[in-house]
Design a protein around this motif. Structure first.
Motif, mmCIF file in Angstrom:
data_model
loop_
_atom_site.group_PDB
_atom_site.id
_atom_site.type_symbol
_atom_site.label_atom_id
_atom_site.label_comp_id
_atom_site.label_asym_id
_atom_site.label_seq_id
_atom_site.Cartn_x
_atom_site.Cartn_y
_atom_site.Cartn_z
ATOM 1 N N LEU A 155 0.822 -1.213 0.000
ATOM 2 C CA LEU A 155 0.000 0.000 0.000
ATOM 3 C C LEU A 155 0.857 1.264 0.000
ATOM 4 C CD1 LEU A 155 -2.728 -1.186 2.538
ATOM 5 C CD2 LEU A 155 -3.164 -0.539 0.158
ATOM 6 N N GLY A 156 1.896 1.250 0.823
ATOM 7 C CA GLY A 156 2.770 2.421 0.873
ATOM 8 C C GLY A 156 3.532 2.619 -0.423
ATOM 9 N N TRP A 157 3.994 1.520 -1.030
ATOM 10 C CA TRP A 157 4.784 1.620 -2.258
ATOM 11 C C TRP A 157 3.920 2.076 -3.428
ATOM 12 C CZ3 TRP A 157 5.004 -2.107 -6.538
ATOM 13 C CH2 TRP A 157 5.991 -1.771 -7.477
ATOM 14 N N ILE A 158 2.731 1.470 -3.575
ATOM 15 C CA ILE A 158 1.880 1.790 -4.726
ATOM 16 C C ILE A 158 1.267 3.178 -4.589
ATOM 17 C CG2 ILE A 158 -0.198 1.143 -5.999
ATOM 18 C CD1 ILE A 158 0.394 -1.778 -5.190
ATOM 19 N N TYR A 159 0.577 3.401 -3.488
ATOM 20 C CA TYR A 159 -0.197 4.639 -3.372
ATOM 21 C C TYR A 159 0.639 5.799 -2.823
ATOM 22 C CZ TYR A 159 -3.893 1.494 -4.534
ATOM 23 O OH TYR A 159 -4.661 0.560 -5.206
ATOM 24 N N GLY A 160 1.665 5.478 -2.064
ATOM 25 C CA GLY A 160 2.598 6.537 -1.698
ATOM 26 C C GLY A 160 3.351 7.038 -2.921
ATOM 27 N N GLY A 161 3.723 6.096 -3.809
ATOM 28 C CA GLY A 161 4.376 6.495 -5.052
ATOM 29 C C GLY A 161 3.461 7.311 -5.945
ATOM 30 N N ASP A 162 2.179 6.916 -6.029
ATOM 31 C CA ASP A 162 1.219 7.681 -6.837
ATOM 32 C C ASP A 162 1.049 9.098 -6.301
ATOM 33 O OD1 ASP A 162 0.837 5.608 -8.554
ATOM 34 O OD2 ASP A 162 -1.139 5.029 -7.802
ATOM 35 N N LEU A 163 0.970 9.223 -4.977
ATOM 36 C CA LEU A 163 0.816 10.551 -4.386
ATOM 37 C C LEU A 163 2.052 11.405 -4.649
ATOM 38 C CD1 LEU A 163 -0.851 12.498 -2.687
ATOM 39 C CD2 LEU A 163 0.174 11.489 -0.633
ATOM 40 N N SER A 164 3.229 10.795 -4.550
ATOM 41 C CA SER A 164 4.458 11.530 -4.844
ATOM 42 C C SER A 164 4.495 11.975 -6.301
ATOM 43 C CB SER A 164 5.675 10.645 -4.527
ATOM 44 O OG SER A 164 6.871 11.287 -4.898
ATOM 45 N N SER B 111 -4.652 10.598 -9.134
ATOM 46 C CA SER B 111 -5.616 11.321 -8.316
ATOM 47 C C SER B 111 -5.070 11.515 -6.894
ATOM 48 C CB SER B 111 -6.937 10.557 -8.264
ATOM 49 O OG SER B 111 -7.812 11.138 -7.328
ATOM 50 N N VAL B 112 -4.929 12.768 -6.498
ATOM 51 C CA VAL B 112 -4.453 13.055 -5.144
ATOM 52 C C VAL B 112 -5.482 12.612 -4.108
ATOM 53 C CG1 VAL B 112 -3.796 14.902 -3.557
ATOM 54 C CG2 VAL B 112 -3.035 14.991 -5.939
ATOM 55 N N VAL C 219 -6.935 9.031 0.263
ATOM 56 C CA VAL C 219 -7.937 8.232 0.988
ATOM 57 C C VAL C 219 -7.378 6.845 1.292
ATOM 58 C CG1 VAL C 219 -10.168 7.082 0.767
ATOM 59 C CG2 VAL C 219 -9.937 9.484 0.139
ATOM 60 N N VAL C 220 -6.745 6.221 0.302
ATOM 61 C CA VAL C 220 -6.186 4.879 0.516
ATOM 62 C C VAL C 220 -5.092 4.921 1.582
ATOM 63 C CG1 VAL C 220 -4.914 2.986 -0.554
ATOM 64 C CG2 VAL C 220 -6.765 4.100 -1.809
ATOM 65 N N LEU C 221 -4.226 5.915 1.518
ATOM 66 C CA LEU C 221 -3.168 6.014 2.520
ATOM 67 C C LEU C 221 -3.730 6.305 3.909
ATOM 68 C CD1 LEU C 221 -0.465 7.989 0.501
ATOM 69 C CD2 LEU C 221 -0.413 5.577 1.137
ATOM 70 N N GLY C 222 -4.784 7.127 3.956
ATOM 71 C CA GLY C 222 -5.416 7.397 5.248
ATOM 72 C C GLY C 222 -6.029 6.147 5.853
ATOM 73 N N VAL D 228 -5.282 3.915 9.350
ATOM 74 C CA VAL D 228 -6.282 3.399 10.296
ATOM 75 C C VAL D 228 -6.100 1.906 10.496
ATOM 76 C CG1 VAL D 228 -8.748 3.029 10.677
ATOM 77 C CG2 VAL D 228 -7.933 5.217 9.760
ATOM 78 N N GLY D 229 -5.906 1.185 9.365
ATOM 79 C CA GLY D 229 -5.711 -0.261 9.467
ATOM 80 C C GLY D 229 -4.472 -0.614 10.277
#
Length: 254
Positions: free
Chosen positions: A19-28, A46-47, A52-55, A59-60
């Motif tokens: 999750l961090g690699w995929i969506y953190g990379g997308d956000l970057s 999409s920011v 939302v996914v990172l948030g 939580v998870g």
């Protein structure tokens, strides 16, 4: 209360990393595309969606750590949140990606080069290749939009720059916008080379540069047409053999 099994612990660590690699990379990428001169992206990620996914990942993770610290048993539902979130997020990405081209920016740029070269080749004659911008511009207009972003905004259309007196394809493009086709005509007018301003294939963000692979410009050549072999060469008389009475053969000019 013995806590989660080693398998469950490993699964959560892997899911959190994915999750961090995929969506953190997308956000970057989304944030960097807004400031970079050129981005090798068809559209900015999409920011909102990545945030939302990172948030939810945060939580998870908090629920997982809470159960881990309290040594909740294997059946604790909080241990399932991160794997479920990863599966749902990837499924939504797959649905949103349906109908989109699987090619990336360098590949799409190379396709545009080949299309332009093929159409320009049709306009070449046995004496010269096309060199007037008015003649070539309709070919550029038919290519659509370049596969690049300029400060986070899609480049609306390809443009054309005609250069003359060239000895090969253009290797630099100072001050040229992404999506510009550099059409370089040789001194004798019998050949032209086409290159595209975007980014090197190995670079995703940076200043405008000629599309290249490992330092070599990605180019396409337009050449003069080759005369058909059965064409009659002007200025040469062909002697046609004729048969006269008695079977003797003579020759006569047409």
């Amino acid at each position: 209360m013995s806590g989660p099994s080693r398998k469950t612990l490993l699964a959560n660590v892997v899911c959190l990393g994915a999750l961090g690699w995929i969506y953190g990379g997308d956000l970057s990428d989304a944030l960097r595309a807004r400031t970079a001169e050129v981005s090798a992206l068809l559209a900015p990620p999409s920011v909102v969606r990545t945030s939302v996914v990172l948030g939810l990942s945060g939580v998870g993770l908090a629920v997982f750590l809470s159960g881990l610290l309290r040594k909740k048993p294997e059946g604790f539902k909080g241990y399932r949140l991160l794997p479920i979130l990863l599966v749902v997020a990837l499924f939504l990405d797959l649905v949103l990606a349906e109908g989109k081209t699987p090619l990336d920016s360098p590949e799409l740029g190379a396709v545009a080069l080949r299309r332009f070269q093929a159409e320009a080749q049709k306009l070449a004659t046995v004496e010269a290749v096309p060199s007037r911008e008015q003649v070539l511009q309709p070919l550029v207009d038919a290519l659509g939009a370049p596969p690049y972003l300029e400060r986070g905004v899609p480049v609306p259309a390809y443009t054309l720059q005609v250069r003359t007196g060239c000895e090969g394809p253009a290797r630099d493009a100072p001050g040229t916008r992404p999506g510009t086709l550099l059409y370089c005509v040789a001194r004798d007018g019998k050949q032209a080379w086409v290159t595209l301003v975007g980014l090197p294939a190995e670079v995703r963000f940076g200043a405008p540069a000629v599309l290249s692979v490992r330092g070599e410009p990605r180019s396409a050549a337009v050449r003069t047409q080759v005369p058909e072999e059965n064409d009659v060469v002007p200025g040469i008389d062909l002697e046609i053999p004729t048969v006269v009475d008695g079977g003797a053969a003579t020759s006569a000019s047409p």
